[in-house]
Motif scaffolding. Sequence first.
Motif, mmCIF file in Angstrom:
data_model
loop_
_atom_site.group_PDB
_atom_site.id
_atom_site.type_symbol
_atom_site.label_atom_id
_atom_site.label_comp_id
_atom_site.label_asym_id
_atom_site.label_seq_id
_atom_site.Cartn_x
_atom_site.Cartn_y
_atom_site.Cartn_z
ATOM 1 N N LYS A 134 -8.959 59.813 29.556
ATOM 2 C CA LYS A 134 -9.489 59.033 28.804
ATOM 3 C C LYS A 134 -8.980 59.144 27.474
ATOM 4 C CE LYS A 134 -13.931 58.386 30.945
ATOM 5 N NZ LYS A 134 -15.214 58.159 31.396
ATOM 6 N N GLY A 135 -9.142 57.934 26.265
ATOM 7 C CA GLY A 135 -8.543 57.761 25.202
ATOM 8 C C GLY A 135 -7.456 58.284 24.888
ATOM 9 N N ARG A 136 -6.698 58.296 25.834
ATOM 10 C CA ARG A 136 -4.675 58.956 25.895
ATOM 11 C C ARG A 136 -4.067 57.567 26.092
ATOM 12 N NH1 ARG A 136 -1.951 62.940 28.024
ATOM 13 N NH2 ARG A 136 -3.970 63.588 29.129
ATOM 14 N N PHE A 137 -4.105 57.670 28.004
ATOM 15 C CA PHE A 137 -3.403 56.361 28.579
ATOM 16 C C PHE A 137 -4.478 54.893 28.704
ATOM 17 C CE2 PHE A 137 -1.553 59.766 31.276
ATOM 18 C CZ PHE A 137 -1.126 60.912 30.713
ATOM 19 N N THR A 138 -3.772 53.587 29.116
ATOM 20 C CA THR A 138 -4.325 52.699 29.027
ATOM 21 C C THR A 138 -3.674 51.744 30.432
ATOM 22 O OG1 THR A 138 -4.502 52.300 26.730
ATOM 23 C CG2 THR A 138 -4.702 50.170 28.145
ATOM 24 N N ILE A 139 -4.657 51.040 30.845
ATOM 25 C CA ILE A 139 -4.452 50.934 32.374
ATOM 26 C C ILE A 139 -3.840 48.965 32.244
ATOM 27 C CG2 ILE A 139 -6.258 50.900 33.199
ATOM 28 C CD1 ILE A 139 -4.850 50.796 35.792
ATOM 29 N N SER A 140 -3.251 48.444 32.890
ATOM 30 C CA SER A 140 -3.391 47.089 32.224
ATOM 31 C C SER A 140 -3.211 46.385 33.150
ATOM 32 C CB SER A 140 -2.700 46.240 30.258
ATOM 33 O OG SER A 140 -1.665 46.405 30.638
ATOM 34 N N ARG A 141 -2.758 44.694 33.538
ATOM 35 C CA ARG A 141 -1.989 44.045 33.938
ATOM 36 C C ARG A 141 -1.705 43.080 34.514
ATOM 37 N NH1 ARG A 141 -5.704 43.977 39.954
ATOM 38 N NH2 ARG A 141 -3.541 42.626 40.539
ATOM 39 N N ASP A 142 -0.974 42.542 34.410
ATOM 40 C CA ASP A 142 -0.354 40.701 34.607
ATOM 41 C C ASP A 142 -0.659 40.133 35.643
ATOM 42 O OD1 ASP A 142 2.402 39.222 32.270
ATOM 43 O OD2 ASP A 142 0.710 38.292 34.143
ATOM 44 N N ASN A 143 -1.247 39.073 36.417
ATOM 45 C CA ASN A 143 -1.151 38.179 37.507
ATOM 46 C C ASN A 143 -0.615 37.409 36.908
ATOM 47 O OD1 ASN A 143 -2.326 40.410 38.516
ATOM 48 N ND2 ASN A 143 -4.315 39.613 38.343
ATOM 49 N N ALA A 144 0.155 36.674 36.265
ATOM 50 C CA ALA A 144 0.931 35.562 35.748
ATOM 51 C C ALA A 144 1.906 35.255 37.142
ATOM 52 C CB ALA A 144 1.408 35.318 34.912
ATOM 53 N N ARG A 145 2.815 35.688 37.594
ATOM 54 C CA ARG A 145 3.862 35.083 38.986
ATOM 55 C C ARG A 145 3.173 36.549 39.730
ATOM 56 N NH1 ARG A 145 9.723 34.153 35.778
ATOM 57 N NH2 ARG A 145 8.990 35.891 34.986
ATOM 58 N N ASN A 146 4.476 37.320 39.545
ATOM 59 C CA ASN A 146 3.912 38.776 40.382
ATOM 60 C C ASN A 146 3.786 39.057 39.773
ATOM 61 O OD1 ASN A 146 5.012 37.362 43.050
ATOM 62 N ND2 ASN A 146 7.118 38.299 42.167
ATOM 63 N N THR A 147 2.129 40.455 40.384
ATOM 64 C CA THR A 147 1.380 40.991 39.912
ATOM 65 C C THR A 147 2.296 42.342 39.317
ATOM 66 O OG1 THR A 147 -0.574 40.578 41.393
ATOM 67 C CG2 THR A 147 -0.163 42.810 39.946
ATOM 68 N N VAL A 148 1.914 42.910 37.717
ATOM 69 C CA VAL A 148 3.148 44.402 37.259
ATOM 70 C C VAL A 148 1.279 44.685 36.718
ATOM 71 C CG1 VAL A 148 4.021 44.685 35.309
ATOM 72 C CG2 VAL A 148 4.762 42.749 36.917
ATOM 73 N N VAL A 149 1.795 45.533 36.716
ATOM 74 C CA VAL A 149 0.603 46.977 36.769
ATOM 75 C C VAL A 149 1.297 48.051 35.395
ATOM 76 C CG1 VAL A 149 -1.355 48.425 36.983
ATOM 77 C CG2 VAL A 149 -1.104 46.184 38.635
ATOM 78 N N TYR A 150 0.926 48.255 34.379
ATOM 79 C CA TYR A 150 1.590 48.566 33.438
ATOM 80 C C TYR A 150 0.495 50.509 33.027
ATOM 81 C CZ TYR A 150 3.807 44.537 32.294
ATOM 82 O OH TYR A 150 4.460 43.623 32.668
ATOM 83 N N LEU A 151 0.701 51.051 32.924
ATOM 84 C CA LEU A 151 -0.281 52.171 32.165
ATOM 85 C C LEU A 151 0.865 52.983 30.707
ATOM 86 C CD1 LEU A 151 -2.275 54.288 32.854
ATOM 87 C CD2 LEU A 151 -0.532 55.789 34.000
ATOM 88 N N GLN A 152 -0.019 52.848 29.784
ATOM 89 C CA GLN A 152 0.791 53.415 28.539
ATOM 90 C C GLN A 152 0.118 54.185 27.955
ATOM 91 O OE1 GLN A 152 3.116 51.701 25.840
ATOM 92 N NE2 GLN A 152 2.632 53.880 25.127
ATOM 93 N N MET A 153 0.955 55.601 27.831
ATOM 94 C CA MET A 153 0.185 57.155 28.396
ATOM 95 C C MET A 153 0.915 57.758 26.777
ATOM 96 S SD MET A 153 2.114 58.182 31.735
ATOM 97 C CE MET A 153 3.735 58.437 31.373
ATOM 98 N N ASN A 154 0.013 57.476 26.009
ATOM 99 C CA ASN A 154 -0.117 58.073 24.650
ATOM 100 C C ASN A 154 -0.549 59.540 24.330
ATOM 101 O OD1 ASN A 154 1.043 56.077 23.823
ATOM 102 N ND2 ASN A 154 -1.312 55.096 22.786
#
Length: 124
Positions: A65-85
């Motif tokens: 918590k506070g370091r990682f961020t999850i996000s997703r893009d469902n625009a065409r095919n689903t892509v999920v991201y994990l930003q790790m700081n």
Amino acid sequence: QVQLVESGGGLVQAGGSLRLSCAASGRTFSTYAMAWFRQAPGKEREFVAAITWGGGATSYADSVKGRFTISRDNARNTVVYLQMNSLKPEDTAVYYCAARPYIIVAVPSQYDYWGQGTQVTVSS
């Protein structure tokens, strides 16, 4: 054929950042909750983060918590991201993407689909 393909892993120094991606294909994942798990050598697979099908809610393990961020893009095919700081050596593990219908849970056995994993190594 359903596929979850992770990418973006690598070697980074402590304090650095990485962004993982998970490309989902083979069915409609826009109604699926997506999650990231990780597994270090000799340890059980553990929950890292998850996001609901619409992206309106997220959940994180206390350790990230506070370091990682999850996000997703469902625009065409689903892509999920994990930003790790602010990565730490204890973040070193194989990171897996997973999918299940609708609801976020933190239990690996409740997920229907899994990727092959991507290695993240954080040096001290």
